[in-house]
Design an enzyme around this catalytic site. Structure first.
Site, PDB file in Angstrom:
ATOM      1  N   HIS A  65     -19.356 -24.759  -4.811  1.00  0.00           N
ATOM      2  CA  HIS A  65     -20.994 -23.622  -4.128  1.00  0.00           C
ATOM      3  C   HIS A  65     -21.950 -23.991  -5.700  1.00  0.00           C
ATOM      4  CE1 HIS A  65     -17.949 -21.011  -1.912  1.00  0.00           C
ATOM      5  NE2 HIS A  65     -18.680 -21.437  -1.410  1.00  0.00           N
TER       6      HIS A  65
ATOM      7  N   CYS B 198     -17.826 -13.995  -7.022  1.00  0.00           N
ATOM      8  CA  CYS B 198     -17.301 -14.423  -5.915  1.00  0.00           C
ATOM      9  C   CYS B 198     -15.999 -13.238  -5.211  1.00  0.00           C
ATOM     10  CB  CYS B 198     -15.948 -15.409  -5.984  1.00  0.00           C
ATOM     11  SG  CYS B 198     -17.165 -16.851  -6.091  1.00  0.00           S
TER      12      CYS B 198
END
Lengths: 1091, 283
Positions: free
Chosen positions: B170, B271
């Site tokens: 990511h 996250c």
């Protein structure tokens, strides 16, 4: 069509009236055109006088133009009933004079630039007669006629303008319509005859403008300004008062200006008024001082929103479009809190409300609600549960699609703003609006070179690239080295990043060339406004002008801020028009409401209407597209060889040009591809370069080689500067062919680019000098309907420098002389190594370019970089001990812009190095040449030129080459349009070449050091400049080839244009000589091929 | 007075989710490593405890779903900005169902819910970096252009720029916000390259905090009343060098948090939570 010069002249005169009368029969080139049939008879006088003028009038023309041009403005003012003060005529005169001078100085008066030879030809008698006329008797006689005429005109105007209902607010300008009309008529009585008086008046008007512009300078006091303006206006008004006065004749037009409040403001201006006049009136009307953030827009026939250039005549900008404008924010201040006055913020708010309601400024739901609530607070004050019932806000529009939910939220938030004054609410509104990512971003549809739809957003900080809503790239102004466009392509040259070694050029495809130009202009303006401390100097004649004709002339943000600090007035009272009205009208069709105001955003219907009118107009003027190519190349040395094959060369060139078109397009494609590559993949630029070079392998034409070869003997002399200037004037409706030609050159340039090096030095800074004078002139000369396209294309400049490094090579191997690809390569490489800043391709294809100049204080690093580059480039030649001869710039050129000076510096160094003696001789030599050149150009004798008239099918293009080469000093060639009957198709090519003075032929080809082509295009003109530098036998040679193409449906004064072009070229490059002039005319019945 | 884009890092709520027992074996990961489930859960408890007790956020804890091994990484399931929550369409098909519970929870909070209807769009919250003034969306294996477009459509006030993410899972695998206008960025070449791109694309100026370890550059920034700038960062035990860099943030309240186990399945600090400011635009 080429008509006689007389026709041209008349046109010039007409112009003021044309706006309204455009539809006039095309055949009537004379003033009659403008005037209703009935009056034609009356007018013959005037016409005759003008018509009778000799063809050589170029000079005359200019004078005429200046005078005529001024007339209308004067009229305008007289009409405005606004000023109650009685006028004392005397007042007018003085300002007028000053004005006039100014004007001339400003370079508007082209006559100033006319070469002496041209001037000679001008018939003084005529001028005088004219003047005398103006003063004399004819006035009265004509008075009646004119009155009628004017009446008719007025009617027409009004009718044409959709019968303007003058809104109440208009009181100012139109207190009594009838009276105004009367006055107008009276004024109109003295049409052309009254010129002198008019002039003065106009001058005063213009003065106004000028003053303002000048004020731009740093922090002038706005107050002062205002006063001045007032002063200016007063005289004008005064002038009006005396009804019978001959000088009064002024034609005015009522402009409808859609204000941000959503109301139309009718404003009367002279037909010839510049944009600034109207803009000032509008700002005055709303009492706005900080007006530099604002501007007027108009919709072109194609329904594109365009900014009205304050520095240019309105009529020439809007052409056949209705005189309808919209007042809008042009530069969105990044920090509105820094605006000085609340009233300014108020108008910014109004603009933003519009932007939001129309969806142009996207916001989230919450933002819509918040901003809407501030609107309510500003307009309605504190929330009052009793007064503000459920539906109280449904008249407002807060978002493109307004939901109940949103309204509820707005009300909810409105309640929280209790206590905020309107000004505070506005401020809060702005504080939030300014954070929106699309705030102040001017979006333009485009495609990347892979045809993917994208949007280009111009904003205060630079250029943003969007795909859908995503920002996919961003180029801050400091990153951008050059902005240019060619045809429908828009290019930006990017400063190399840390990881990159080379500059890269990124191209975008716009809808059409107008769109490209529009984008380019917006970029230039935004860069100047937000990035520079002060605007660039108005473009003066410049040697290496590379075509652009446009610069932002207003104040920069920094200047306007400074000026604003001097605002010293009590906060002006202004009424916050209920945005209910505004928003209400916004319903449904976002911005459009109010009669048929096309200016507002997106209303297709309106557009249609316009389109019709436009079409009409066009139809009226049967397109007789004629294409004229004028190639001016000076340089005696070169001439010899060229003259040999002039005819052949010319024809060949022509055909080859055509043929090459395809190739060009191919090339273009290749370029595009490569560039795309860069854009998309950020591929290494070197690759791009390579590919670019590969894609333009076209062998150099013979002419080129010849030119190079001719220079050899000069080498011995050591210092020599050669130039070849080619000016192509072509008037035609199908501009493609022309472009083709240019491209060819471009190609060459591209090739040369490979050779590289000093190219950059040639145009380290905004090399695009607007040749506005030419432009405007041309435009003015042609009827409005005439689509005039002047493409000034290629300027090739070859400078010879004794190059230590290369000289051995070159001298030893004559074969190397061949400029075409391979021969060059070796030297090229060397050269390229020498300097990192290579200018490979980019230059070769812009129609106009702009080198963002950085404000010294703001962007120091940038400047430094630039300097470095400059330095480097300069160094190269210096090391090599250039011996160049630079001719002292002619007086006219003194006004050279800074950038130019930079260039000059470069030259200067070289100069310094050359031994004085040598220089002298050189100069002398050149000087000697010059007269010749002048003679050539100026004296074009019609009889001498064979003309081929082809009466057959329109599309048939016949070409005839005419070559005149004179070994002797003076050549007289005159191009007369007289003899050209109106035919379907006609092609004429005339080549003038300067005699070879020293017979120095180039035995050797040189090494191409650099080449660049710059093309600029305006609505009417396209200018391409091709500059090539090569080093040969130790001498550097710079060649400039300039081509100008004029395209138009109506008559164009080609001679004038030619003279202009030559003159301009000479002025721009005072130190060079004209070696060759090629005129190619093409006339045909074809439709207007312009996009 | 209401103001848009004010108070970056100001949050009132946090949404977290338990660790599925299937995580050690089934969670997606870029490299293989054994995950100690109980330790992972312990660390997660600490993480949640910090948010809840130390920072005083209202923490909504969603129960883990063992059929969704990656469900602990709630960040990928939604992007919340202001009072709007964009429910994502995770790039990994196995994770698409994670959004359901998250959506429900966010809706219950009263946020405006925006769903991605486009089946071609993929978007992981981990690819979305919100700086307070604009969004950067990493175009990665998990997020595509269309997903980014929808994000841009959802948050119209903000510029949304795309940046390519090639070498990492990511965008936020190697960067994050460490303060207003302060970007923590990994020192690796790809990370630095991305930062350059972001800087070029932005109208705003950012300071950068270069963190020696890319993964440690993912930290959680909050602006908590009475506490000021707060940064949750990886512990010195995990990344000693990087921790030293964070320690240079004098004005920040630094809270080292260990996530050694979830990190093995590409987890990072950001996250495991969705931070929400429920007071943002309501006043």
């Amino acid at each position: 069509m080429m008509t006689t010069e007389t026709g041209l002249e008349s046109e010039v005169k007409k112009e003021p009236e044309q706006a309204e009368e455009q539809p006039a029969a095309p055949e009537l080139q004379t003033q009659a055109q403008d005037e209703p049939a009935t009056q034609q008879q009356v007018h013959p006088k005037q016409e005759h006088t003008e018509a009778e003028k000799p063809e050589e009038l170029t000079d005359n023309k200019e004078t005429l133009q200046s005078t005529t041009g001024e007339q209308p403005s004067g009229e305008e003012h007289t009409d405005t009933p606004t000023s109650p003060k009685p006028a004392s005529p005397s007042a007018q005169t003085s300002p007028g004079l000053g004005k006039k001078e100014k004007e001339e100085a400003s370079g508007k008066g082209i006559s100033r630039f006319l070469p002496p030879w041209l001037k000679k030809q001008k018939s003084q008698s005529q001028v005088e007669s004219k003047e005398s006329l103006g003063i004399g008797d004819p006035v009265k006689e004509e008075g009646d006629v004119q009155e009628k005429k004017s009446e008719k005109e007025e009617k027409r105007e009004q009718g044409g303008e959709d019968g303007i209902d003058k809104p109440p607010e208009v009181q100012r300008s139109l207190p009594q319509d009838s009276k105004a009309d009367e006055k107008e008529e009276k004024h109109s009585i003295s049409s052309a005859e009254t010129q002198p008086a008019k002039e003065t008046r106009k001058d005063s008007l213009e003065k106004d403008v000028d003053l303002k512009e000048e004020k731009n300078g740093a922090g002038e006091e706005i107050q002062k300004k205002i006063k001045e303006e007032e002063n200016v206006q007063k005289p004008e008004l005064k002038a009006e008062k005396p009804p019978g006065k001959p000088s009064k004749k002024m034609k005015t037009v009522v402009c409808k200006v859609m204000m941000l409040e959503g109301m139309e403001f009718p404003c009367e201006v002279e037909k010839r008024a510049k944009g600034q006049v109207l803009f000032n009136k509008v700002c005055e009307n709303i009492n706005l001082l900080e007006k530099d953030y604002f501007g007027l827009t108009y919709r072109s026939n194609s329904d594109q929103k365009n900014w009205l250039d304050p520095a240019k005549e309105i009529k020439r900008q809007i052409r056949s479009s209705p005189w309808q404008f919209a007042f809008s924010v042009k530069f969105y201040p990044p920090d509105p809190s820094q605006l000085t006055e609340d009233i300014t913020r108020y108008y910014l708010c109004l603009q933003l409300r519009q932007d939001i309601a129309s969806g142009r400024l996207p916001c989230s739901f919450v933002t819509h609600a918040l901003l809407g609530s501030y609107c309510l607070q500003a307009e309605l004050g504190d929330y009052d549960p009793e007064e503000h019932r459920v539906g109280y806000i449904s008249d407002f529009q807060f978002a493109p699609t307004q939901t109940k939910e949103l309204e509820e939220k707005v009300v909810e938030l409105h309640k929280t703003h209790r206590g905020l004054t309107p000004a505070q609410a506005d401020a809060q509104f702005l504080e939030n609006a300014k954070k929106l990512s699309m705030y102040g971003v001017d979006l333009h549809h485009a495609k990347d070179l892979e045809r993917v739809d994208i949007m280009l957003g111009v904003c205060a900080n630079g250029l943003l690239i969007y795909k859908d809503r995503l920002r996919i790239n961003r180029f801050a102004w400091p990153k951008i080295l050059k902005i240019s466009y060619k045809r429908s392509n828009f290019y930006i040259k990017i400063r190399p990043g840390e990881t990159e070694q080379f500059e890269s050029t990124i191209g975008f495809k716009l809808l059409n060339h107008r769109a490209a130009k529009r984008l380019w202009k917006v970029c230039v303006e935004h860069h100047t406004f937000f990035r520079l401390v002060s605007p660039e100097q108005p473009p003066k004649a410049k040697f290496l002008t590379l075509g652009s004709k446009f610069r932002y002339s207003g104040r920069t943000q920094s200047q306007t801020r400074q000026a604003s600090t001097l605002i010293d007035r009590p906060a002006p009272y202004f009424e916050r028009t209920s945005s209910k009205r505004v928003s209400g009208s916004l319903d449904g069709a976002p911005v459009v409401r109010v009669t048929d105001h096309n200016l507002v955003d997106s209303s297709a219907a309106e557009i249609n209407g316009k389109g019709d009118t436009a079409a009409k107009d066009n139809g009226k003027e049967p397109g007789t597209p004629s294409r004229t190519q004028l190639e001016l190349s000076q340089e005696s040395k070169v001439v010899e060889q060229q003259s040999d094959g002039t005819t052949a060369a010319a024809t060949g060139a022509e055909t080859s040009e055509m043929e090459r078109e395809e190739e060009d397009s191919q090339l273009q494609k290749d370029l595009d591809k490569t560039q795309e590559g860069v854009l998309k993949h950020q591929a290494s630029i070197s690759e791009l370069k390579r590919s670019f070079m590969e894609s333009s392998p076209e062998p150099r034409p013979n002419q080129w080689e010849k030119r190079l070869t001719t220079t050899l003997p000069l080498l011995t002399q050591g210092s020599l500067e050669e130039e070849i200037t080619t000016i192509l004037l072509s008037k035609e409706s199908f501009s493609n062919c022309l472009t083709g030609t240019f491209t060819t050159t471009a190609k060459r340039a591209a090739e040369g680019a490979g050779a590289k090096a000093p190219a950059e030095s040639l145009s380290p800074f905004p090399s695009t000098r607007p040749s506005e004078t030419l432009d405007e002139k041309q435009k003015s000369e042609m009827g409005e309907e005439a689509e005039v396209e002047i493409e000034e294309t290629v300027i090739e400049e070859i400078r010879r420098t004794s190059k230590v490094k290369n000289s051995p090579d070159t001298t030893e191997s004559p074969a190397a002389a061949i400029m075409s690809g391979e021969g060059e390569k070796e030297p090229e490489e060397e050269a390229s190594k020498a300097s990192t800043s290579s200018e490979s391709h980019s230059e070769s294809e812009d129609e106009a370019e702009y080198h963002p100049q950085v404000a010294v204080d703001q962007i120091r690093e940038e400047t430094e970089e630039n300097d470095e580059e400059l330095g480097k480039e300069c160094q190269v030649p210096a090391e090599q001990q250039l011996e160049e001869i630079v001719l002292p710039p002619p007086p006219e050129v003194q006004g050279i812009a800074d950038e130019e000076k930079q260039e000059c510096k470069h030259l200067g160094e070289d100069e310094a190095r050359s031994s004085p003696a040598e220089r002298k001789t050189e100069q002398e030599a050149e000087k000697a040449e010059e007269p010749k050149v002048n003679g050539e150009v100026s004296h074009s004798v019609p009889e001498v030129i064979p003309q081929v008239i082809c009466c057959s099918e329109p599309p048939v293009v016949k070409t005839e080459m005419m070559t005149i080469s004179d070994t002797s000093a003076a050549q007289k060639t005159e191009i007369s349009t007289k003899e050209v009957p109106i035919v379907h198709t006609e092609t004429k090519t005339i080549t003038y070449e300067a005699a070879q003075l020293d017979g120095s032929g180039d035995g050797e080809p040189g090494i191409l050091m650099s080449a660049q082509t710059i093309t600029s295009e305006s609505l009417c003109t396209t200018t391409t400049t091709h500059i090539t530098k090569s080093v040969k036998g130790g001498l550097s040679e710079t060649r400039i080839e300039k081509r100008i193409i004029i395209t138009g449906d109506a008559d164009i004064d080609h001679d004038q244009a030619l003279a202009q072009a030559i003159k301009e070229a000479k002025e721009q490059h005072p130190d060079m000589s004209v070696t060759r002039v090629v005129v190619h005319k093409e006339t045909e019945l074809a439709e207007d091929g312009e996009d | 007075m209401a103001e848009l884009m004010a108070g970056f890092g100001v949050f009132t709520h946090a949404l977290v989710r338990g660790i599925a027992s299937s995580l050690p074996k089934e969670a997606l990961r870029m490299s293989s490593a054994d995950v100690d489930l109980s330790r992972a859960r312990h660390e997660h408890d600490i993480y949640v405890g910090v948010l809840k007790h130390k920072l005083g956020l209202q923490v909504i804890e969603l129960p883990a779903d063992d059929t969704l091994p990656d469900c602990v990484f709630v960040e990928d399931a939604a992007v919340v900005c202001g009072d709007t929550a964009l429910i994502t369409r995770p790039g990994a098909p196995s994770r698409r169902d994670e959004t359901e519970a998250v959506r429900k929870a966010l809706k219950n909070l009263g946020l405006n819910i925006v769903d991605i209807a486009d089946d071609t769009a993929t978007l992981d919250g981990g690819d979305v970096l919100f700086t307070g003034r604009e969004f950067f969306v990493g175009l990665s294996k998990r997020t595509n252009q269309r997903g980014a477009e929808i994000l841009a459509d959802t948050f119209k006030d903000y510029a949304v720029s795309t940046v390519p993410v090639c070498d990492n899972l990511h965008l936020k695998s190697f960067c994050s916000m460490a303060g207003p206008g302060l970007i923590a960025i990994g020192s690796s070449e790809p990370a630095q390259k991305v930062l350059k791109i972001m800087q070029q694309m932005s109208d705003h100026r950012y300071d950068k905090l270069t963190i020696p370890d890319d993964t440690a550059a993912n930290c959680v920034y909050l602006n908590i009343p009475n506490k000021g700038h707060v940064v949750l960062h990886r512990t010195p035990e995990e990344f000693p060098e990087s921790a030293k860099v964070f320690e240079k943030l004098k004005e920040h309240m630094l809270i080292p948090v260990a996530i050694t186990e979830t990190a093995k399945v590409d987890g990072a600090l950001t996250c495991m939570s969705i931070l929400i400011n429920m007071k943002s635009n309501t006043q």
